[in-house]
Write a protein that holds these residues in place. Structure first.
Motif, PDB file in Angstrom:
ATOM      1  N   ASP A  58      44.527 -17.186 -89.258  1.00 19.60           N
ATOM      2  CA  ASP A  58      45.052 -17.393 -88.205  1.00 19.60           C
ATOM      3  C   ASP A  58      46.161 -15.805 -88.348  1.00 19.60           C
ATOM      4  O   ASP A  58      45.673 -14.750 -87.565  1.00 19.60           O
ATOM      5  N   GLN A  59      45.994 -15.095 -89.921  1.00 15.50           N
ATOM      6  CA  GLN A  59      46.659 -13.555 -89.426  1.00 15.50           C
ATOM      7  C   GLN A  59      45.876 -12.875 -88.927  1.00 15.50           C
ATOM      8  O   GLN A  59      46.139 -11.278 -88.339  1.00 15.50           O
ATOM      9  N   LEU A  60      44.914 -12.699 -88.590  1.00 15.11           N
ATOM     10  CA  LEU A  60      43.678 -12.199 -88.485  1.00 15.11           C
ATOM     11  C   LEU A  60      43.739 -11.836 -86.825  1.00 15.11           C
ATOM     12  O   LEU A  60      42.470 -10.876 -86.147  1.00 15.11           O
ATOM     13  N   VAL A  61      43.450 -13.629 -86.744  1.00 16.99           N
ATOM     14  CA  VAL A  61      42.854 -13.232 -85.047  1.00 16.99           C
ATOM     15  C   VAL A  61      43.867 -12.429 -84.230  1.00 16.99           C
ATOM     16  O   VAL A  61      43.091 -11.730 -82.818  1.00 16.99           O
ATOM     17  N   GLU A  62      45.109 -11.888 -84.170  1.00 11.83           N
ATOM     18  CA  GLU A  62      45.439 -10.673 -83.158  1.00 11.83           C
ATOM     19  C   GLU A  62      44.672  -9.481 -83.180  1.00 11.83           C
ATOM     20  O   GLU A  62      44.478  -8.884 -81.992  1.00 11.83           O
ATOM     21  N   HIS A  63      44.004  -8.940 -85.099  1.00  9.98           N
ATOM     22  CA  HIS A  63      42.993  -8.210 -84.659  1.00  9.98           C
ATOM     23  C   HIS A  63      42.821  -7.848 -83.925  1.00  9.98           C
ATOM     24  O   HIS A  63      41.668  -6.821 -83.416  1.00  9.98           O
ATOM     25  N   SER A  76      51.554  -1.317 -79.245  1.00  8.85           N
ATOM     26  CA  SER A  76      50.503  -1.256 -79.848  1.00  8.85           C
ATOM     27  C   SER A  76      50.073  -2.371 -80.091  1.00  8.85           C
ATOM     28  O   SER A  76      48.603  -2.753 -80.435  1.00  8.85           O
ATOM     29  N   SER A  77      50.828  -3.862 -79.394  1.00  8.20           N
ATOM     30  CA  SER A  77      49.862  -5.385 -79.710  1.00  8.20           C
ATOM     31  C   SER A  77      49.190  -5.169 -78.029  1.00  8.20           C
ATOM     32  O   SER A  77      48.147  -6.267 -77.672  1.00  8.20           O
ATOM     33  N   LEU A  78      49.557  -4.215 -76.969  1.00  8.31           N
ATOM     34  CA  LEU A  78      48.390  -4.681 -75.907  1.00  8.31           C
ATOM     35  C   LEU A  78      46.875  -3.851 -75.426  1.00  8.31           C
ATOM     36  O   LEU A  78      46.360  -3.564 -75.307  1.00  8.31           O
ATOM     37  N   ALA A  79      47.374  -2.965 -76.706  1.00  2.86           N
ATOM     38  CA  ALA A  79      46.268  -1.441 -76.459  1.00  2.86           C
ATOM     39  C   ALA A  79      44.828  -2.055 -77.500  1.00  2.86           C
ATOM     40  O   ALA A  79      44.990  -2.807 -78.594  1.00  2.86           O
ATOM     41  N   ASP A  80      44.035  -1.620 -76.615  1.00  3.29           N
ATOM     42  CA  ASP A  80      42.665  -2.302 -78.068  1.00  3.29           C
ATOM     43  C   ASP A  80      42.772  -1.360 -79.053  1.00  3.29           C
ATOM     44  O   ASP A  80      42.950  -0.223 -78.728  1.00  3.29           O
ATOM     45  N   PHE A  81      41.781  -1.662 -79.905  1.00  4.02           N
ATOM     46  CA  PHE A  81      41.801  -0.822 -81.355  1.00  4.02           C
ATOM     47  C   PHE A  81      40.163   0.246 -80.922  1.00  4.02           C
ATOM     48  O   PHE A  81      39.409  -0.310 -80.185  1.00  4.02           O
ATOM     49  N   SER A  82      40.124   1.267 -81.410  1.00  6.41           N
ATOM     50  CA  SER A  82      38.889   1.961 -81.354  1.00  6.41           C
ATOM     51  C   SER A  82      37.792   1.216 -81.589  1.00  6.41           C
ATOM     52  O   SER A  82      37.852   0.408 -83.061  1.00  6.41           O
ATOM     53  N   THR A  83      36.516   1.905 -82.156  1.00  2.00           N
ATOM     54  CA  THR A  83      35.624   1.551 -83.153  1.00  2.00           C
ATOM     55  C   THR A  83      36.249   1.671 -84.845  1.00  2.00           C
ATOM     56  O   THR A  83      36.034   0.534 -84.996  1.00  2.00           O
TER      57      THR A  83
END
Length: 168
Positions: free
Chosen positions: A54-59, A20-27
């Motif tokens: 910092d907690q928002l960077v990954e998303h 899940s960390s490697l997948a891009d999110f949908s619109t």
């Protein structure tokens, strides 16, 4: 036995989180997180750290478009700039681009007037299939022109490819 079940659960959870960390999110996923995927550049994500977010960077990274100026920029055969003339007062820079001589520099650019639509650029492959859509409501005339110069195949490039395939 219980320790073995816990170990299996940890392995499954680790694999799930890695996937899940490697997948891009949908619109839609990005919108629910407060990001507009069409407008988000990855360089903006890096700036979140400056504001202790910092907690928002990954998303953010899973919703952004890479804005590096690499020579491997993806090229598209055609583009359609869609805009509503009734919204020209809200987007004077887009109006200035559309009404100027700049669109004539791009023979593979089509301008479509669609009622009520905020300005967007649809990028199409050689088969006419829309491959990407970019919201441009915050762009100025120079940004639109630069984007088209970067992402549209130039006529000479198309002609050269045709000639190369027909060499004797």
């Amino acid at each position: 036995m219980a320790a073995q079940k816990i170990a299996v659960a940890i392995v499954i959870l680790t694999v799930y989180l890695a996937d899940s960390s490697l997948a891009d999110f949908s619109t839609e996923d990005c919108a629910s997180l407060g990001f507009i995927k069409a407008n988000l550049l990855c360089s903006s994500c890096d700036q979140l750290k400056d504001f202790s977010l910092d907690q928002l960077v990954e998303h953010c990274k899973q919703c952004c478009h890479n804005d590096d100026s690499t020579p491997n920029e993806k090229k598209y055969a055609r583009a359609i700039l869609e805009v509503c003339t009734c919204k020209f007062p809200a987007y004077p820079q887009i109006q200035a681009f559309v009404k100027s001589d700049r669109p004539a520099k791009f023979p593979n650019l089509q301008i479509k007037y669609l009622r009520g639509l905020d300005p967007i650029i649809k990028l199409l492959d050689k088969d006419g299939i829309v491959r990407d859509t970019v919201a441009i409501e915050k762009w100025n005339t120079d940004s639109v022109e630069e984007f088209l110069n970067t992402h549209l195949v130039k006529e000479e490039e198309e002609d050269r490819g045709f000639l190369k395939t027909n060499l004797i």
